[in-house]
Design a protein around this motif. Structure first.
Motif, PDB file in Angstrom:
ATOM      1  N   GLY A 157       0.789  -1.225   0.000  1.00 15.71           N
ATOM      2  CA  GLY A 157       0.000   0.000   0.000  1.00 15.71           C
ATOM      3  C   GLY A 157       0.823   1.278   0.000  1.00 15.71           C
ATOM      4  O   GLY A 157       0.268   2.374  -0.051  1.00 15.71           O
ATOM      5  N   LEU A 158       2.147   1.173   0.081  1.00 21.24           N
ATOM      6  CA  LEU A 158       2.974   2.366   0.047  1.00 21.24           C
ATOM      7  C   LEU A 158       3.272   2.757  -1.396  1.00 21.24           C
ATOM      8  O   LEU A 158       3.518   1.911  -2.249  1.00 21.24           O
ATOM      9  CB  LEU A 158       4.297   2.146   0.779  1.00 21.24           C
ATOM     10  CG  LEU A 158       4.232   1.998   2.287  1.00 21.24           C
ATOM     11  CD1 LEU A 158       5.623   1.771   2.853  1.00 21.24           C
ATOM     12  CD2 LEU A 158       3.622   3.226   2.924  1.00 21.24           C
ATOM     13  N   ASP A 159       3.262   4.059  -1.654  1.00 20.06           N
ATOM     14  CA  ASP A 159       3.591   4.572  -2.974  1.00 20.06           C
ATOM     15  C   ASP A 159       5.100   4.420  -3.188  1.00 20.06           C
ATOM     16  O   ASP A 159       5.888   4.916  -2.392  1.00 20.06           O
ATOM     17  CB  ASP A 159       3.177   6.043  -3.062  1.00 20.06           C
ATOM     18  CG  ASP A 159       3.469   6.664  -4.403  1.00 20.06           C
ATOM     19  OD1 ASP A 159       3.817   5.922  -5.345  1.00 20.06           O
ATOM     20  OD2 ASP A 159       3.322   7.894  -4.523  1.00 20.06           O
ATOM     21  N   PRO A 160       5.534   3.757  -4.272  1.00 22.42           N
ATOM     22  CA  PRO A 160       6.971   3.560  -4.496  1.00 22.42           C
ATOM     23  C   PRO A 160       7.741   4.866  -4.681  1.00 22.42           C
ATOM     24  O   PRO A 160       8.945   4.909  -4.483  1.00 22.42           O
ATOM     25  CB  PRO A 160       7.042   2.723  -5.767  1.00 22.42           C
ATOM     26  CG  PRO A 160       5.669   2.296  -6.083  1.00 22.42           C
ATOM     27  CD  PRO A 160       4.729   3.109  -5.289  1.00 22.42           C
ATOM     28  N   SER A 161       7.057   5.929  -5.055  1.00 16.99           N
ATOM     29  CA  SER A 161       7.744   7.201  -5.269  1.00 16.99           C
ATOM     30  C   SER A 161       7.640   8.115  -4.049  1.00 16.99           C
ATOM     31  O   SER A 161       7.906   9.309  -4.143  1.00 16.99           O
ATOM     32  CB  SER A 161       7.175   7.904  -6.505  1.00 16.99           C
ATOM     33  OG  SER A 161       5.805   8.197  -6.313  1.00 16.99           O
ATOM     34  N   PHE A 162       7.282   7.551  -2.898  1.00 10.67           N
ATOM     35  CA  PHE A 162       7.144   8.323  -1.666  1.00 10.67           C
ATOM     36  C   PHE A 162       8.452   9.017  -1.318  1.00 10.67           C
ATOM     37  O   PHE A 162       9.534   8.457  -1.447  1.00 10.67           O
ATOM     38  CB  PHE A 162       6.728   7.404  -0.512  1.00 10.67           C
ATOM     39  CG  PHE A 162       6.776   8.055   0.827  1.00 10.67           C
ATOM     40  CD1 PHE A 162       5.774   8.921   1.225  1.00 10.67           C
ATOM     41  CD2 PHE A 162       7.839   7.835   1.687  1.00 10.67           C
ATOM     42  CE1 PHE A 162       5.812   9.527   2.472  1.00 10.67           C
ATOM     43  CE2 PHE A 162       7.889   8.442   2.937  1.00 10.67           C
ATOM     44  CZ  PHE A 162       6.877   9.290   3.322  1.00 10.67           C
ATOM     45  N   SER A 163       8.361  10.259  -0.905  1.00 12.34           N
ATOM     46  CA  SER A 163       9.531  11.018  -0.487  1.00 12.34           C
ATOM     47  C   SER A 163       9.174  11.847   0.732  1.00 12.34           C
ATOM     48  O   SER A 163       8.051  12.339   0.853  1.00 12.34           O
ATOM     49  CB  SER A 163      10.001  11.945  -1.617  1.00 12.34           C
ATOM     50  OG  SER A 163      11.040  12.769  -1.158  1.00 12.34           O
ATOM     51  N   THR A 164      10.124  12.001   1.622  1.00  9.49           N
ATOM     52  CA  THR A 164       9.889  12.849   2.791  1.00  9.49           C
ATOM     53  C   THR A 164      10.182  14.314   2.474  1.00  9.49           C
ATOM     54  O   THR A 164       9.906  15.185   3.279  1.00  9.49           O
ATOM     55  CB  THR A 164      10.780  12.414   3.971  1.00  9.49           C
ATOM     56  OG1 THR A 164      12.146  12.461   3.563  1.00  9.49           O
ATOM     57  CG2 THR A 164      10.421  11.012   4.426  1.00  9.49           C
ATOM     58  N   LEU A 165      10.756  14.566   1.297  1.00 10.85           N
ATOM     59  CA  LEU A 165      11.068  15.936   0.897  1.00 10.85           C
ATOM     60  C   LEU A 165       9.892  16.545   0.146  1.00 10.85           C
ATOM     61  O   LEU A 165       9.313  15.906  -0.736  1.00 10.85           O
ATOM     62  CB  LEU A 165      12.317  15.975   0.005  1.00 10.85           C
ATOM     63  CG  LEU A 165      13.601  15.450   0.620  1.00 10.85           C
ATOM     64  CD1 LEU A 165      14.702  15.404  -0.436  1.00 10.85           C
ATOM     65  CD2 LEU A 165      14.031  16.333   1.778  1.00 10.85           C
ATOM     66  N   GLU A 166       9.557  17.765   0.479  1.00 14.72           N
ATOM     67  CA  GLU A 166       8.491  18.475  -0.229  1.00 14.72           C
ATOM     68  C   GLU A 166       8.929  18.738  -1.667  1.00 14.72           C
ATOM     69  O   GLU A 166       9.998  19.295  -1.905  1.00 14.72           O
ATOM     70  CB  GLU A 166       8.196  19.815   0.477  1.00 14.72           C
ATOM     71  CG  GLU A 166       7.008  20.557  -0.078  1.00 14.72           C
ATOM     72  CD  GLU A 166       5.687  19.853   0.190  1.00 14.72           C
ATOM     73  OE1 GLU A 166       4.812  19.900  -0.672  1.00 14.72           O
ATOM     74  OE2 GLU A 166       5.560  19.240   1.279  1.00 14.72           O
ATOM     75  N   GLY A 167       8.163  18.269  -2.616  1.00 15.65           N
ATOM     76  CA  GLY A 167       8.503  18.490  -4.017  1.00 15.65           C
ATOM     77  C   GLY A 167       9.481  17.477  -4.579  1.00 15.65           C
ATOM     78  O   GLY A 167       9.944  17.619  -5.700  1.00 15.65           O
TER      79      GLY A 167
END
Length: 96
Positions: free
Chosen positions: A48-58
């Motif tokens: 269920g996690l998005d593979p392109s998840f990032s903790t950085l804004e943008g």
């Protein structure tokens, strides 16, 4: 996964590195720790996690892609290669 001296010899051949005799036991222990850590990561529930998840804004910040102006860099890199020929690295065949 358990590493032994035979596995370390195969890794040496593939990587074209030579591990000193007095560091072989230590290297085997380190490789076992690394593989153990990766196996633990494999147990994480990523469903269920998005593979392109990032903790950085943008997303990940980009930098300007500019070539290195050092004209001697190729010679410096090839000088450190275990084997080189015609400005290329020579590596062992891994597909038979």
């Amino acid at each position: 996964m358990k590493f032994d001296d035979a596995m370390l010899q195969r890794l040496e051949k593939l990587s074209m590195l030579k591990i000193e005799e007095n560091r072989r036991t230590e290297m085997i222990e380190e490789l076992e720790k690394i593989v153990g850590f990766v196996e633990v990561l494999g147990e994480l529930d990523t469903e269920g996690l998005d593979p392109s998840f990032s903790t950085l804004e943008g997303g990940t910040p980009m930098r300007e892609d500019t070539p290195d102006e050092n004209s001697e860099i190729r010679e410096i890199i090839l000088h450190n290669a275990p084997k080189e020929k015609d400005d290329y690295f020579v590596v062992p065949n891994i597909i038979e």
